[in-house]
Design an enzyme around this catalytic site. Structure first.
Site, PDB file in Angstrom:
ATOM      1  N   ASN A   1       0.851  -1.199   0.000  1.00  0.00           N
ATOM      2  CA  ASN A   1       0.000   0.000   0.000  1.00  0.00           C
ATOM      3  C   ASN A   1       0.884   1.245   0.000  1.00  0.00           C
ATOM      4  O   ASN A   1       2.108   1.140  -0.098  1.00  0.00           O
ATOM      5  CB  ASN A   1      -0.948  -0.021   1.204  1.00  0.00           C
ATOM      6  CG  ASN A   1      -0.173  -0.119   2.494  1.00  0.00           C
ATOM      7  OD1 ASN A   1       0.584   0.764   2.841  1.00  0.00           O
ATOM      8  ND2 ASN A   1      -0.350  -1.232   3.203  1.00  0.00           N
TER       9      ASN A   1
ATOM     10  N   ASP B   1      -4.317  -6.545   5.333  1.00  0.00           N
ATOM     11  CA  ASP B   1      -5.310  -7.374   6.011  1.00  0.00           C
ATOM     12  C   ASP B   1      -5.282  -8.812   5.494  1.00  0.00           C
ATOM     13  O   ASP B   1      -5.629  -9.742   6.211  1.00  0.00           O
ATOM     14  CB  ASP B   1      -6.709  -6.783   5.812  1.00  0.00           C
ATOM     15  CG  ASP B   1      -6.832  -5.442   6.524  1.00  0.00           C
ATOM     16  OD1 ASP B   1      -6.461  -5.376   7.705  1.00  0.00           O
ATOM     17  OD2 ASP B   1      -7.255  -4.459   5.885  1.00  0.00           O
TER      18      ASP B   1
ATOM     19  N   PRO C   1      -2.929 -12.111  10.629  1.00  0.00           N
ATOM     20  CA  PRO C   1      -3.243 -11.870  12.045  1.00  0.00           C
ATOM     21  C   PRO C   1      -3.406 -10.378  12.291  1.00  0.00           C
ATOM     22  O   PRO C   1      -2.750  -9.566  11.635  1.00  0.00           O
ATOM     23  CB  PRO C   1      -2.015 -12.414  12.781  1.00  0.00           C
ATOM     24  CG  PRO C   1      -0.935 -12.492  11.763  1.00  0.00           C
ATOM     25  CD  PRO C   1      -1.590 -12.659  10.430  1.00  0.00           C
ATOM     26  N   ASP C   2      -4.293 -10.020  13.206  1.00  0.00           N
ATOM     27  CA  ASP C   2      -4.486  -8.610  13.557  1.00  0.00           C
ATOM     28  C   ASP C   2      -3.548  -8.275  14.714  1.00  0.00           C
ATOM     29  O   ASP C   2      -3.795  -8.649  15.869  1.00  0.00           O
ATOM     30  CB  ASP C   2      -5.954  -8.362  13.940  1.00  0.00           C
ATOM     31  CG  ASP C   2      -6.252  -6.879  14.068  1.00  0.00           C
ATOM     32  OD1 ASP C   2      -5.397  -6.147  14.621  1.00  0.00           O
ATOM     33  OD2 ASP C   2      -7.323  -6.453  13.607  1.00  0.00           O
TER      34      ASP C   2
ATOM     35  N   PHE D   1      -4.598   3.140  14.925  1.00  0.00           N
ATOM     36  CA  PHE D   1      -4.969   4.133  13.924  1.00  0.00           C
ATOM     37  C   PHE D   1      -6.137   3.541  13.137  1.00  0.00           C
ATOM     38  O   PHE D   1      -6.285   2.319  13.062  1.00  0.00           O
ATOM     39  CB  PHE D   1      -3.807   4.417  12.961  1.00  0.00           C
ATOM     40  CG  PHE D   1      -2.879   5.495  13.439  1.00  0.00           C
ATOM     41  CD1 PHE D   1      -2.081   5.301  14.545  1.00  0.00           C
ATOM     42  CD2 PHE D   1      -2.816   6.712  12.768  1.00  0.00           C
ATOM     43  CE1 PHE D   1      -1.226   6.299  14.984  1.00  0.00           C
ATOM     44  CE2 PHE D   1      -1.959   7.720  13.187  1.00  0.00           C
ATOM     45  CZ  PHE D   1      -1.163   7.515  14.307  1.00  0.00           C
TER      46      PHE D   1
HETATM   47  O1  PMT Z   1       3.069   5.994   6.593  1.00  0.00           O
HETATM   48  P1  PMT Z   1       2.539   7.337   6.141  1.00  0.00           P
HETATM   49  O2  PMT Z   1       2.717   7.558   4.659  1.00  0.00           O
HETATM   50  O3  PMT Z   1       3.097   8.469   6.956  1.00  0.00           O
HETATM   51  O4  PMT Z   1       0.945   7.329   6.363  1.00  0.00           O
HETATM   52  C1  PMT Z   1       0.429   7.265   7.666  1.00  0.00           C
HETATM   53  C2  PMT Z   1      -0.775   6.314   7.728  1.00  0.00           C
HETATM   54  C3  PMT Z   1      -1.895   6.863   6.866  1.00  0.00           C
HETATM   55  C4  PMT Z   1      -0.378   4.913   7.251  1.00  0.00           C
HETATM   56  C5  PMT Z   1      -1.196   6.249   9.249  1.00  0.00           C
HETATM   57  O5  PMT Z   1      -1.498   7.536   9.719  1.00  0.00           O
HETATM   58  C6  PMT Z   1      -2.376   5.323   9.462  1.00  0.00           C
HETATM   59  O6  PMT Z   1      -3.542   5.725   9.334  1.00  0.00           O
HETATM   60  N1  PMT Z   1      -2.097   4.036   9.818  1.00  0.00           N
HETATM   61  C7  PMT Z   1      -3.091   2.982   9.928  1.00  0.00           C
HETATM   62  C8  PMT Z   1      -3.282   2.341   8.588  1.00  0.00           C
HETATM   63  C9  PMT Z   1      -4.234   1.161   8.636  1.00  0.00           C
HETATM   64  O7  PMT Z   1      -3.870   0.087   8.254  1.00  0.00           O
HETATM   65  O8  PMT Z   1      -5.431   1.406   9.159  1.00  0.00           O
HETATM   66  P2  PMT Z   1      -6.594   0.286   9.299  1.00  0.00           P
HETATM   67  O9  PMT Z   1      -7.807   1.084   9.623  1.00  0.00           O
HETATM   68  O10 PMT Z   1      -6.642  -0.617   8.142  1.00  0.00           O
HETATM   69  O11 PMT Z   1      -6.133  -0.554  10.566  1.00  0.00           O
HETATM   70  C10 PMT Z   1      -6.587  -0.272  11.884  1.00  0.00           C
HETATM   71  C11 PMT Z   1      -5.488  -0.523  12.871  1.00  0.00           C
HETATM   72  O12 PMT Z   1      -5.209  -1.921  12.963  1.00  0.00           O
HETATM   73  C12 PMT Z   1      -4.166   0.170  12.580  1.00  0.00           C
HETATM   74  O13 PMT Z   1      -3.639   0.612  13.815  1.00  0.00           O
HETATM   75  C13 PMT Z   1      -3.316  -0.962  11.991  1.00  0.00           C
HETATM   76  O14 PMT Z   1      -1.927  -0.749  12.281  1.00  0.00           O
HETATM   77  C14 PMT Z   1      -3.850  -2.165  12.742  1.00  0.00           C
HETATM   78  N2  PMT Z   1      -3.764  -3.432  12.023  1.00  0.00           N
HETATM   79  C15 PMT Z   1      -4.485  -3.640  10.881  1.00  0.00           C
HETATM   80  C16 PMT Z   1      -4.461  -4.864  10.270  1.00  0.00           C
HETATM   81  C17 PMT Z   1      -3.683  -5.894  10.826  1.00  0.00           C
HETATM   82  N3  PMT Z   1      -3.619  -7.078  10.256  1.00  0.00           N
HETATM   83  N4  PMT Z   1      -2.976  -5.665  11.942  1.00  0.00           N
HETATM   84  C18 PMT Z   1      -3.007  -4.471  12.541  1.00  0.00           C
HETATM   85  O15 PMT Z   1      -2.351  -4.283  13.572  1.00  0.00           O
END
Ligand code: PMT
Length: 400
Positions: free
Chosen positions: A209, A278, A304-305, A322
């Site tokens: 991504n 994901d 895995p999350d 986030f």
């Molecule tokens: O890296 P940059 O270019 O500076 O951009 C910053 C950013 C946009 C990446 C950052 O600010 C951000 O929003 N990060 C979260 C990106 C994300 O994957 O969001 P999500 O809504 O899909 O995931 C929710 C949360 O679960 C996140 O904290 C993610 O780290 C976590 N996650 C998701 C999937 C997974 N398998 N494991 C996780 O831990």
């Protein structure tokens, strides 16, 4: 090393106390700070640029319009480089310029161009210090959250006795250290994920991504500057490791999961900033896939999350996630806060091209169980400092 590789820009203006600044630079560097010095023209009458260059180990800047200096580290870069800007000594004249936002030399321009916290160590004749104009200026600067390091009282160079002496270099250094440790992240272990993950399809192709890692790396730097011991688990990015941060490089979500689970054992705060894939292809084929068919179908399985697995640990750290969303940002973020059992979530609107993925700026809305707060668009470095303040406050408030 209580200043932990912080970038401190020291602005010296033209007062007799300027002769103490080589000692001040020594004391700051002894605490681990990187120091760069900017002199005003009149400061050069009291202290030599060469001696400040020698003690700081960096070139001294003094001219806004010097092409050679601008070609090396230009004034905007210098303003961005600084974590803290200390002006010592600060004359009555410079304080008046700062109050009115003048930008007619390098130092006053830097004061406007920087997002770093400004510390002012006034030094002047006691009557000038007591003058209504100076005192009115000080009140304005205090309201702007410029930190005033009050002058000491005593015998002055001119023979007067009263307030107006610059605090000693040791006191100025301690003031910067105290401000640092007041955040109480000292000795706290913080694990942060950053960047994208790569999920291999075959030996030459992968799915990923747009995450650049900038937000997560800025958080790591901010946390380290607040005295925390930081472990940064990063996907593939093209960024330098912030000073005093332990970095673990990974590629896939599974590798990031394993590295985080190894690191969070004793951690106080976990921040999941990485854009973790994901899903991953069910199988990584060992040979390059050939273009024999018009269509190619890949089957994916869930990764895995990491965030949820950290939050569900028995001795879970204060866990911050986030939420990168393109629509209904707040609703989805709150839903993730509850579903993943988090202490806080930072909602990130990634539908905008000026913030979020791979940009230098960002804006966030924070949610926790009984509150929320918006952090307006700002440079990711500045935003990271604001976010770490909020995390630190909630972390401390939640302690028994
Ligand atoms: O890296 P940059 O270019 O500076 O951009 C910053 C950013 C946009 C990446 C950052 O600010 C951000 O929003 N990060 C979260 C990106 C994300 O994957 O969001 P999500 O809504 O899909 O995931 C929710 C949360 O679960 C996140 O904290 C993610 O780290 C976590 N996650 C998701 C999937 C997974 N398998 N494991 C996780 O831990």
């Amino acid at each position: 090393m209580r200043l932990n590789q912080q970038n401190i820009l020291l602005g010296v203006t033209g007062g007799i106390a300027a002769y103490k600044t080589p000692d001040l630079v020594r004391k700051l560097t002894a605490e681990g700070a990187n120091v760069r010095v900017v002199l005003t023209d009149s400061a050069k009458e009291f202290v030599s640029p060469l001696s400040l260059q020698a003690v700081s180990g960096n070139p001294v800047s003094d001219d806004l319009l010097d092409p050679a200096a601008e070609a090396a580290m230009g004034h905007i870069e210098l303003a961005k480089w600084a974590d803290k800007l200390l002006i010592a000594p600060a004359t009555a004249n410079f304080i008046a310029k700062l109050t009115h936002g003048l930008a007619d030399d390098l130092l006053s321009t830097l004061c406007l161009a920087t997002e770093a916290k400004i510390y002012l160590a006034p030094a002047m004749n006691q009557q000038m210090w007591k003058a209504a104009a100076t005192q009115a200026n000080m009140r304005i600067l205090e309201k702007r959250e410029i930190s005033i390091l009050e002058p000491a009282s005593g015998e002055q160079a001119c023979g007067d006795i009263g307030p107006g002496r610059m605090p000693e270099p040791l006191e100025l250094t301690e003031a910067l250290v105290d401000d640092n440790s007041s955040l109480e992240l000292k000795n706290k272990h913080i694990v942060i994920t950053a960047g994208p993950t790569r999920e291999s399809i075959d030996p030459v192709r992968y799915i990923t991504n747009h995450s650049s890692g900038k937000m997560g790396f800025a958080l790591a730097k901010a946390a380290a500057n607040m005295g925390a011991q930081v472990t940064l688990v990063s996907g593939p990015v093209n960024l330098n490791t912030p000073d005093a941060v332990k970095r673990i490089d990974v590629e896939s979500a599974q590798q990031m999961h394993d590295a985080v689970m190894n690191a969070v054992g004793d951690c106080d705060i976990f921040i999941g900033c990485a854009a973790v894939a994901d899903y991953r292809p069910v199988q990584m084929v060992t040979q390059k896939i050939k273009k024999n068919n018009e269509e190619l179908t890949l089957t994916f399985t869930k990764n895995p999350d990491i965030l949820a697995d950290v939050a569900r640990r028995q001795q879970a750290p204060f866990t911050v996630g986030f939420a990168a969303e393109t629509q209904d940002v707040s609703r989805y973020a709150k839903e993730k806060l509850a579903r993943k059992n988090l202490d806080m979530i930072a909602a990130n609107d990634v539908s905008r091209s000026d913030i979020g993925f791979n940009s230098d700026q960002n804006a966030l809305t924070l949610f926790w169980s009984d509150g929320e707060k918006s952090l307006d668009v700002a440079d990711k470095g500045k935003l990271a400092v604001q976010l770490m303040h909020e995390i630190s406050a909630r972390f401390i408030a939640g302690k028994p």
